[in-house]
Write a protein that holds these residues in place. Structure first.
Motif, PDB file in Angstrom:
ATOM      1  N   LYS A 153       0.816  -1.222   0.000  1.00  0.00           N
ATOM      2  CA  LYS A 153       0.000   0.000   0.000  1.00  0.00           C
ATOM      3  C   LYS A 153       0.849   1.271   0.000  1.00  0.00           C
ATOM      4  O   LYS A 153       0.309   2.380   0.011  1.00  0.00           O
ATOM      5  CB  LYS A 153      -0.925   0.005   1.226  1.00  0.00           C
ATOM      6  N   LEU A 154       2.154   1.125   0.000  1.00  0.00           N
ATOM      7  CA  LEU A 154       3.050   2.280   0.044  1.00  0.00           C
ATOM      8  C   LEU A 154       3.568   2.618  -1.350  1.00  0.00           C
ATOM      9  O   LEU A 154       3.647   1.761  -2.232  1.00  0.00           O
ATOM     10  CB  LEU A 154       4.250   1.994   0.956  1.00  0.00           C
ATOM     11  N   SER A 155       3.958   3.866  -1.523  1.00  0.00           N
ATOM     12  CA  SER A 155       4.635   4.254  -2.755  1.00  0.00           C
ATOM     13  C   SER A 155       6.041   3.660  -2.766  1.00  0.00           C
ATOM     14  O   SER A 155       6.552   3.197  -1.735  1.00  0.00           O
ATOM     15  CB  SER A 155       4.727   5.776  -2.854  1.00  0.00           C
ATOM     16  N   GLY A 156       6.682   3.689  -3.933  1.00  0.00           N
ATOM     17  CA  GLY A 156       8.045   3.183  -4.017  1.00  0.00           C
ATOM     18  C   GLY A 156       8.995   3.933  -3.106  1.00  0.00           C
ATOM     19  O   GLY A 156       9.861   3.332  -2.454  1.00  0.00           O
ATOM     20  N   LEU A 184      13.015   3.884  -8.647  1.00  0.00           N
ATOM     21  CA  LEU A 184      11.973   4.840  -8.288  1.00  0.00           C
ATOM     22  C   LEU A 184      11.617   5.742  -9.459  1.00  0.00           C
ATOM     23  O   LEU A 184      12.461   6.068 -10.293  1.00  0.00           O
ATOM     24  CB  LEU A 184      12.433   5.707  -7.114  1.00  0.00           C
ATOM     25  N   ASP A 185      10.352   6.181  -9.479  1.00  0.00           N
ATOM     26  CA  ASP A 185       9.962   7.225 -10.412  1.00  0.00           C
ATOM     27  C   ASP A 185      10.699   8.506 -10.047  1.00  0.00           C
ATOM     28  O   ASP A 185      10.982   8.755  -8.856  1.00  0.00           O
ATOM     29  CB  ASP A 185       8.450   7.467 -10.350  1.00  0.00           C
ATOM     30  N   PRO A 186      11.015   9.350 -11.028  1.00  0.00           N
ATOM     31  CA  PRO A 186      11.815  10.557 -10.751  1.00  0.00           C
ATOM     32  C   PRO A 186      11.260  11.434  -9.633  1.00  0.00           C
ATOM     33  O   PRO A 186      12.023  11.987  -8.840  1.00  0.00           O
ATOM     34  CB  PRO A 186      11.797  11.291 -12.097  1.00  0.00           C
ATOM     35  N   GLU A 187       9.940  11.526  -9.526  1.00  0.00           N
ATOM     36  CA  GLU A 187       9.378  12.416  -8.512  1.00  0.00           C
ATOM     37  C   GLU A 187       9.532  11.863  -7.098  1.00  0.00           C
ATOM     38  O   GLU A 187       9.318  12.587  -6.118  1.00  0.00           O
ATOM     39  CB  GLU A 187       7.899  12.712  -8.802  1.00  0.00           C
ATOM     40  N   LEU A 188       9.905  10.579  -6.961  1.00  0.00           N
ATOM     41  CA  LEU A 188      10.072   9.977  -5.647  1.00  0.00           C
ATOM     42  C   LEU A 188      11.527   9.939  -5.192  1.00  0.00           C
ATOM     43  O   LEU A 188      11.817   9.612  -4.043  1.00  0.00           O
ATOM     44  CB  LEU A 188       9.503   8.549  -5.649  1.00  0.00           C
ATOM     45  N   VAL A 189      12.448  10.271  -6.100  1.00  0.00           N
ATOM     46  CA  VAL A 189      13.869  10.182  -5.782  1.00  0.00           C
ATOM     47  C   VAL A 189      14.243  11.134  -4.645  1.00  0.00           C
ATOM     48  O   VAL A 189      14.985  10.769  -3.726  1.00  0.00           O
ATOM     49  CB  VAL A 189      14.724  10.476  -7.033  1.00  0.00           C
ATOM     50  N   ALA A 190      13.725  12.359  -4.688  1.00  0.00           N
ATOM     51  CA  ALA A 190      14.137  13.385  -3.727  1.00  0.00           C
ATOM     52  C   ALA A 190      13.861  12.988  -2.288  1.00  0.00           C
ATOM     53  O   ALA A 190      14.686  13.237  -1.408  1.00  0.00           O
ATOM     54  CB  ALA A 190      13.448  14.718  -4.049  1.00  0.00           C
ATOM     55  N   GLU A 191      12.711  12.337  -2.026  1.00  0.00           N
ATOM     56  CA  GLU A 191      12.378  12.005  -0.633  1.00  0.00           C
ATOM     57  C   GLU A 191      13.333  10.966  -0.061  1.00  0.00           C
ATOM     58  O   GLU A 191      13.687  11.020   1.115  1.00  0.00           O
ATOM     59  CB  GLU A 191      10.932  11.529  -0.529  1.00  0.00           C
ATOM     60  N   VAL A 192      13.793  10.029  -0.902  1.00  0.00           N
ATOM     61  CA  VAL A 192      14.732   9.010  -0.431  1.00  0.00           C
ATOM     62  C   VAL A 192      16.114   9.625  -0.224  1.00  0.00           C
ATOM     63  O   VAL A 192      16.782   9.376   0.787  1.00  0.00           O
ATOM     64  CB  VAL A 192      14.797   7.836  -1.432  1.00  0.00           C
ATOM     65  N   LEU A 193      16.569  10.447  -1.164  1.00  0.00           N
ATOM     66  CA  LEU A 193      17.874  11.083  -1.017  1.00  0.00           C
ATOM     67  C   LEU A 193      17.906  12.012   0.193  1.00  0.00           C
ATOM     68  O   LEU A 193      18.944  12.151   0.843  1.00  0.00           O
ATOM     69  CB  LEU A 193      18.238  11.865  -2.286  1.00  0.00           C
ATOM     70  N   THR A 264      16.475  20.512  -5.275  1.00  0.00           N
ATOM     71  CA  THR A 264      15.071  20.414  -4.876  1.00  0.00           C
ATOM     72  C   THR A 264      14.901  19.615  -3.598  1.00  0.00           C
ATOM     73  O   THR A 264      13.839  19.613  -2.993  1.00  0.00           O
ATOM     74  CB  THR A 264      14.250  19.745  -5.992  1.00  0.00           C
ATOM     75  N   LEU A 265      15.975  18.918  -3.154  1.00  0.00           N
ATOM     76  CA  LEU A 265      15.884  18.185  -1.891  1.00  0.00           C
ATOM     77  C   LEU A 265      15.495  19.092  -0.741  1.00  0.00           C
ATOM     78  O   LEU A 265      14.765  18.704   0.163  1.00  0.00           O
ATOM     79  CB  LEU A 265      17.232  17.519  -1.584  1.00  0.00           C
ATOM     80  N   ALA A 266      15.992  20.327  -0.767  1.00  0.00           N
ATOM     81  CA  ALA A 266      15.725  21.258   0.324  1.00  0.00           C
ATOM     82  C   ALA A 266      14.255  21.648   0.376  1.00  0.00           C
ATOM     83  O   ALA A 266      13.759  22.104   1.395  1.00  0.00           O
ATOM     84  CB  ALA A 266      16.591  22.503   0.166  1.00  0.00           C
ATOM     85  N   GLU A 267      13.540  21.449  -0.753  1.00  0.00           N
ATOM     86  CA  GLU A 267      12.137  21.837  -0.813  1.00  0.00           C
ATOM     87  C   GLU A 267      11.209  20.669  -0.515  1.00  0.00           C
ATOM     88  O   GLU A 267      10.004  20.800  -0.572  1.00  0.00           O
ATOM     89  CB  GLU A 267      11.832  22.398  -2.208  1.00  0.00           C
ATOM     90  N   TRP A 268      11.802  19.505  -0.218  1.00  0.00           N
ATOM     91  CA  TRP A 268      10.983  18.340   0.074  1.00  0.00           C
ATOM     92  C   TRP A 268      10.112  18.589   1.287  1.00  0.00           C
ATOM     93  O   TRP A 268      10.558  19.125   2.293  1.00  0.00           O
ATOM     94  CB  TRP A 268      11.916  17.150   0.316  1.00  0.00           C
ATOM     95  N   PRO A 269       8.816  18.228   1.251  1.00  0.00           N
ATOM     96  CA  PRO A 269       7.934  18.436   2.413  1.00  0.00           C
ATOM     97  C   PRO A 269       8.538  17.823   3.666  1.00  0.00           C
ATOM     98  O   PRO A 269       9.139  16.748   3.607  1.00  0.00           O
ATOM     99  CB  PRO A 269       6.645  17.701   1.987  1.00  0.00           C
ATOM    100  N   PRO A 270       8.387  18.478   4.794  1.00  0.00           N
ATOM    101  CA  PRO A 270       9.099  18.080   6.017  1.00  0.00           C
ATOM    102  C   PRO A 270       8.540  16.820   6.654  1.00  0.00           C
ATOM    103  O   PRO A 270       7.979  16.851   7.736  1.00  0.00           O
ATOM    104  CB  PRO A 270       8.920  19.292   6.930  1.00  0.00           C
ATOM    105  N   ALA A 271       8.701  15.681   5.971  1.00  0.00           N
ATOM    106  CA  ALA A 271       8.283  14.412   6.573  1.00  0.00           C
ATOM    107  C   ALA A 271       9.161  14.069   7.760  1.00  0.00           C
ATOM    108  O   ALA A 271       8.771  13.341   8.642  1.00  0.00           O
ATOM    109  CB  ALA A 271       8.352  13.296   5.536  1.00  0.00           C
ATOM    110  N   ILE A 272      10.394  14.631   7.772  1.00  0.00           N
ATOM    111  CA  ILE A 272      11.266  14.466   8.932  1.00  0.00           C
ATOM    112  C   ILE A 272      11.389  15.835   9.595  1.00  0.00           C
ATOM    113  O   ILE A 272      12.105  16.695   9.108  1.00  0.00           O
ATOM    114  CB  ILE A 272      12.666  13.979   8.523  1.00  0.00           C
ATOM    115  N   PRO A 273      10.647  16.089  10.658  1.00  0.00           N
ATOM    116  CA  PRO A 273      10.734  17.393  11.310  1.00  0.00           C
ATOM    117  C   PRO A 273      12.159  17.683  11.760  1.00  0.00           C
ATOM    118  O   PRO A 273      12.840  16.786  12.270  1.00  0.00           O
ATOM    119  CB  PRO A 273       9.794  17.242  12.519  1.00  0.00           C
ATOM    120  N   PRO A 274      12.643  18.907  11.564  1.00  0.00           N
ATOM    121  CA  PRO A 274      14.023  19.248  11.965  1.00  0.00           C
ATOM    122  C   PRO A 274      14.351  18.892  13.405  1.00  0.00           C
ATOM    123  O   PRO A 274      15.448  18.454  13.709  1.00  0.00           O
ATOM    124  CB  PRO A 274      14.094  20.756  11.717  1.00  0.00           C
ATOM    125  N   ALA A 275      13.389  19.052  14.295  1.00  0.00           N
ATOM    126  CA  ALA A 275      13.642  18.794  15.721  1.00  0.00           C
ATOM    127  C   ALA A 275      13.874  17.306  15.995  1.00  0.00           C
ATOM    128  O   ALA A 275      14.365  16.927  17.026  1.00  0.00           O
ATOM    129  CB  ALA A 275      12.452  19.291  16.557  1.00  0.00           C
TER     130      ALA A 275
END
Length: 281
Positions: A153-156, A184-193, A264-275
């Protein structure tokens, strides 16, 4: 980029005159290499150059015919290791974590169970301890809300982040990444990196990454190795290898590699909160 220590760290991975063949084909050609503890190393080069085989040899997944390999103070057997959790385990199995191109998650286990399985069976943690550790590392990769989900049920990108959490949950001394974004599809690469970037900057684990993401390698690596035909053709800092390469073969390779904008990695939605980005060492 990670800060360099003032004095050399002891070697954590040592190859001495290693030869690996598949039948009559020479894959690794008398490779000698020393990687200090805590160093972040990017392996680049054309397909078939032996990069992934180096990782598999470190992990003990491939046999080799000559030389020696030492990882975290233990010799890696020349013979391929086939092992099962209930019986005897190689001494280095929990010292080396590996994340593969394919996610290799167990489809019949939930996300939490996938991560908790090895700490419980290999490290001997209690079920409760293993689940607590699994939740801890799910939080590190920004997927706490997916603990009870099935892998299918998860994305790649999410599946690969679970695979990274699974490797981290063993708290390895050496962590290997084998082209983890290639499936991975190109749009999913950034979240893993982005997850790997956090690990590289905040953990002291020795890391080897096989990657074609040159901008990413420049950002996180202390050292870059360019491989061809089973040999290291160039060895130096990201500046020396990726920005101002002296070796002509390296220059030709880099000119052919598709350059992606990893800013664009810096613009990735904050799934990992900085804190919450402080990883356990």
């Amino acid at each position: 980029m990670s800060e360099r220590p003032n004095s050399p760290a002891p070697a954590q991975i040592v190859f001495k005159d290693v030869v690996k063949r598949f039948g009559e084909t020479l894959i690794i050609d008398h490779l000698s290499l020393s990687i200090p503890r805590g160093q972040k190393v990017a392996l680049i080069g054309p397909s078939g150059s032996g990069k992934s085989t180096v990782l598999r040899l470190i992990k003990g997944l491939e046999a080799y015919q000559q030389g020696s390999i030492e990882v975290a103070g233990s010799l890696v057997s020349q013979k391929h290791r086939s092992w099962h959790w209930p019986g005897r385990r190689p001494a280095t199995v929990h010292r080396v974590g590996m994340v593969f191109q394919q996610f290799n998650l167990f489809p019949h286990l939930t996300v939490l169970e996938n991560i908790a399985e090895a700490p419980q069976r290999v490290l001997g943690l209690s079920p409760e301890q293993a689940r607590d550790r699994a939740r801890e590392y799910l939080e590190k990769v920004g997927l706490s809300h997916k603990a009870d989900a099935w892998p299918g049920k998860l994305s790649g990108g999410q599946q690969q982040r679970v695979a990274i959490a699974r490797a981290l949950a063993m708290r390895p001394q050496v962590l290997l990444f084998d082209e983890v974004t290639s499936a991975l599809d190109p749009e999913l690469v950034a979240e893993v990196l982005a997850v790997i970037r956090v690990i590289a900057h905040e953990q002291q684990t020795t890391m080897l990454l096989v990657t074609h993401e040159m901008g990413f390698a420049r950002d996180i690596a202390d050292r870059v190795l360019f491989m061809e035909s089973g040999r290291i053709v160039a060895d130096g800092t990201p500046q020396e290898i990726l920005i101002n390469p002296v070796n002509e073969r390296t220059r030709r390779f880099l000119n052919r590699v598709e350059r992606r904008d990893t800013e664009t990695l810096a613009e990735w939605p904050p799934a990992i909160p900085p804190a919450r980005r402080t990883l356990i060492r």
